[in-house]
Design an enzyme around this catalytic site. Structure first.
Site, PDB file in Angstrom:
ATOM      1  CB  THR A 152       2.888  -8.589   1.018  1.00  0.00           C
ATOM      2  OG1 THR A 152       2.034  -9.168   0.035  1.00  0.00           O
ATOM      3  CG2 THR A 152       3.661  -9.679   1.726  1.00  0.00           C
ATOM      4  CE  LYS A 178       0.654 -12.140   0.587  1.00  0.00           C
ATOM      5  NZ  LYS A 178       1.537 -11.969  -0.648  1.00  0.00           N
ATOM      6  CB  THR A 189      -4.099 -18.474  -3.332  1.00  0.00           C
ATOM      7  OG1 THR A 189      -4.087 -17.051  -3.321  1.00  0.00           O
ATOM      8  CG2 THR A 189      -3.871 -19.003  -1.946  1.00  0.00           C
ATOM      9  CD  GLU A 276       0.574  -5.508  -6.190  1.00  0.00           C
ATOM     10  OE1 GLU A 276       1.277  -5.904  -5.238  1.00  0.00           O
ATOM     11  OE2 GLU A 276       0.971  -5.494  -7.368  1.00  0.00           O
ATOM     12  CG  ASN A 400       3.744  -4.314  -9.017  1.00  0.00           C
ATOM     13  OD1 ASN A 400       4.168  -5.295  -8.424  1.00  0.00           O
ATOM     14  ND2 ASN A 400       2.452  -4.095  -9.194  1.00  0.00           N
ATOM     15  CB  THR A 405      11.622   2.293  -2.722  1.00  0.00           C
ATOM     16  OG1 THR A 405      10.388   2.503  -3.423  1.00  0.00           O
ATOM     17  CG2 THR A 405      12.705   2.003  -3.734  1.00  0.00           C
TER      18      THR A 405
END
Length: 405
Positions: A152, A178, A189, A276, A400, A405
């Site tokens: 993702t 992932k 996970t 991230e 985040n 969007t």
């Protein structure tokens, strides 16, 4: 940014385990976002699942079916099918039924998995339209492609593989995962799939996966958020020409356990390295605890502190923030005069205050590195625990803030 995470290693095919990838265009046209995994009849399957009370519809269904005669995994990205109520369950079952009809198996032989945005209806028709292409693509050699298909917000695919010899027979363990955000597993996970061609009884396989998860997936955190969709699965196809492992003992089990633990650790740490916005890979080691829980309480207090994580991002050796986190971790009767705190091998605090030998230059040199160790010696006992985490950067907030969007 993927700290220290490069291209995928060689992912050895697992005899009896196939993967097929196709595009449903769930979030954007052409994106490979549906993965089907098929394993031979007679395989044993184990799973660990999120403890989040708002667990996703596919988690509920997979938990119900995992002890049965499972033959297929069906994964979609781009939509979590979480927070979707009875309709979400119905939609997940519908996609499973569609795959089962194409594959010629019972619906209960299919376990669903989803990842993506929470609270949106599952696009059943899109997923159903991609199933035949995924079945047509099935191959034992598609691990790398599947690792990409389940991503993702990940920036790189994640996988690991091990092989060992037993009585002249090669046994393979390969896995992919992932995850890059909403990471604090409370079982395993975000999504993880591990397969071996060893033959293993179901209870032994389940215990093996639970133990592996507790030392790998359950020791990683990026932001302290336990996802609604966390699942990790372990499949044993039994295609290796060896006796069945029916107990947690013996040479074959020991070799298999080591391989499963190593693969689990590799793909779990890869999630942290690809966190991230991450610019640092941080190991928080707590030694000298009276029990495992207080070590974990201290470790997570440090790993989850926004002040510590932002200091890590700034490469600022603000060691007072670490002391504050240790002190509020809730360890009963904590004697701070016995605690030593290290940045890598540099002692920054001892006997309740700044270490006499510490200089700001030493701390700055450690914090400038991409990989940083924070070690806390509690001086209360002999138990140790280790957690892996990241810093908190501007990019994490941006990713985040703009996720939908």
């Amino acid at each position: 940014m993927a700290v220290g995470l490069g291209p995928l290693p060689v992912l050895h095919p697992v005899p009896g385990f196939e993967l097929g990838i196709s595009s449903a265009g769930i979030k954007r046209p052409g994106r490979k976002d549906v993965v089907v995994m098929r394993f031979v009849e007679g395989s044993t399957v184990a799973g660990v699942f999120t403890l989040n009370a708002f667990c996703a519809a596919p988690v509920i269904i997979s938990r119900e079916r995992v002890a049965g005669d499972v033959r297929y995994f069906l994964t979609n990205t781009g939509n979590a099918n979480a927070g979707t109520g009875p309709d979400g369950l119905a939609n997940a079952r519908k996609t499973c039924a569609s795959l089962a009809a194409l594959a010629g198996v019972g619906e209960a032989a299919v376990l669903p998995f989803s990842t993506g945005v929470i609270g949106e209806p599952l696009p059943v028709a899109k997923i159903e339209s991609a199933l035949q292409a995924a079945l047509d693509d099935l191959s034992e050699n598609n691990w790398a492609e599947a690792a990409t298909g389940i991503m993702t917000t990940d920036t790189l695919p994640k996988g690991a593989s091990r092989q060992f010899q037993h009585d002249g027979v090669t046994v393979t363990v390969t896995g992919i995962s992932k995850g890059a955000g909403m990471i604090r597993p409370n079982m395993a996970t975000m999504l993880g799939y591990i397969a071996t061609d060893a033959k293993v009884s179901r209870q032994v396989l389940q215990d093996l996966l639970s133990d592996a998860a507790n030392k790998s997936f359950n020791r990683i955190t990026i932001d302290g958020d336990t996802s609604t969709n966390d699942c990790c699965m372990l499949v044993a196809t039994g295609k290796a020409n060896l006796p069945e492992v029916t107990s947690a003992s013996g040479e074959l089990f020991a070799k298999l356990k080591q391989a499963v633990f190593e693969v689990s650790m590799d793909v779990a740490q890869a999630i942290v390295r690809d966190g991230e916005g991450a610019t640092k890979f941080v190991t928080v080691q707590v030694n000298g605890g009276a029990n495992a829980q207080e070590c974990l309480d201290v470790g997570y207090a440090v790993a989850h502190s926004p002040l510590i994580k932002t200091a890590l991002f700034a490469s600022d050796p603000n060691w007072g923030r670490i002391l504050a986190a240790v002190g509020r971790a809730g360890v009963p009767d904590l004697d701070v005069s016995k605690i030593d705190v290290f940045l890598s091998e540099v002692c920054i605090a001892s006997q309740g205050g700044r270490a006499a030998t510490y200089t700001e230059e030493q701390g700055s040199a450690v914090m400038a590195k991409e990989e940083i160790g924070i070690r806390i010696e509690l001086g209360r006992g002999s138990v140790s625990e280790t957690i892996w985490t990241t810093d908190l950067s501007h990019e994490y907030v941006k990713i985040n803030a703009e996720y939908r969007t």
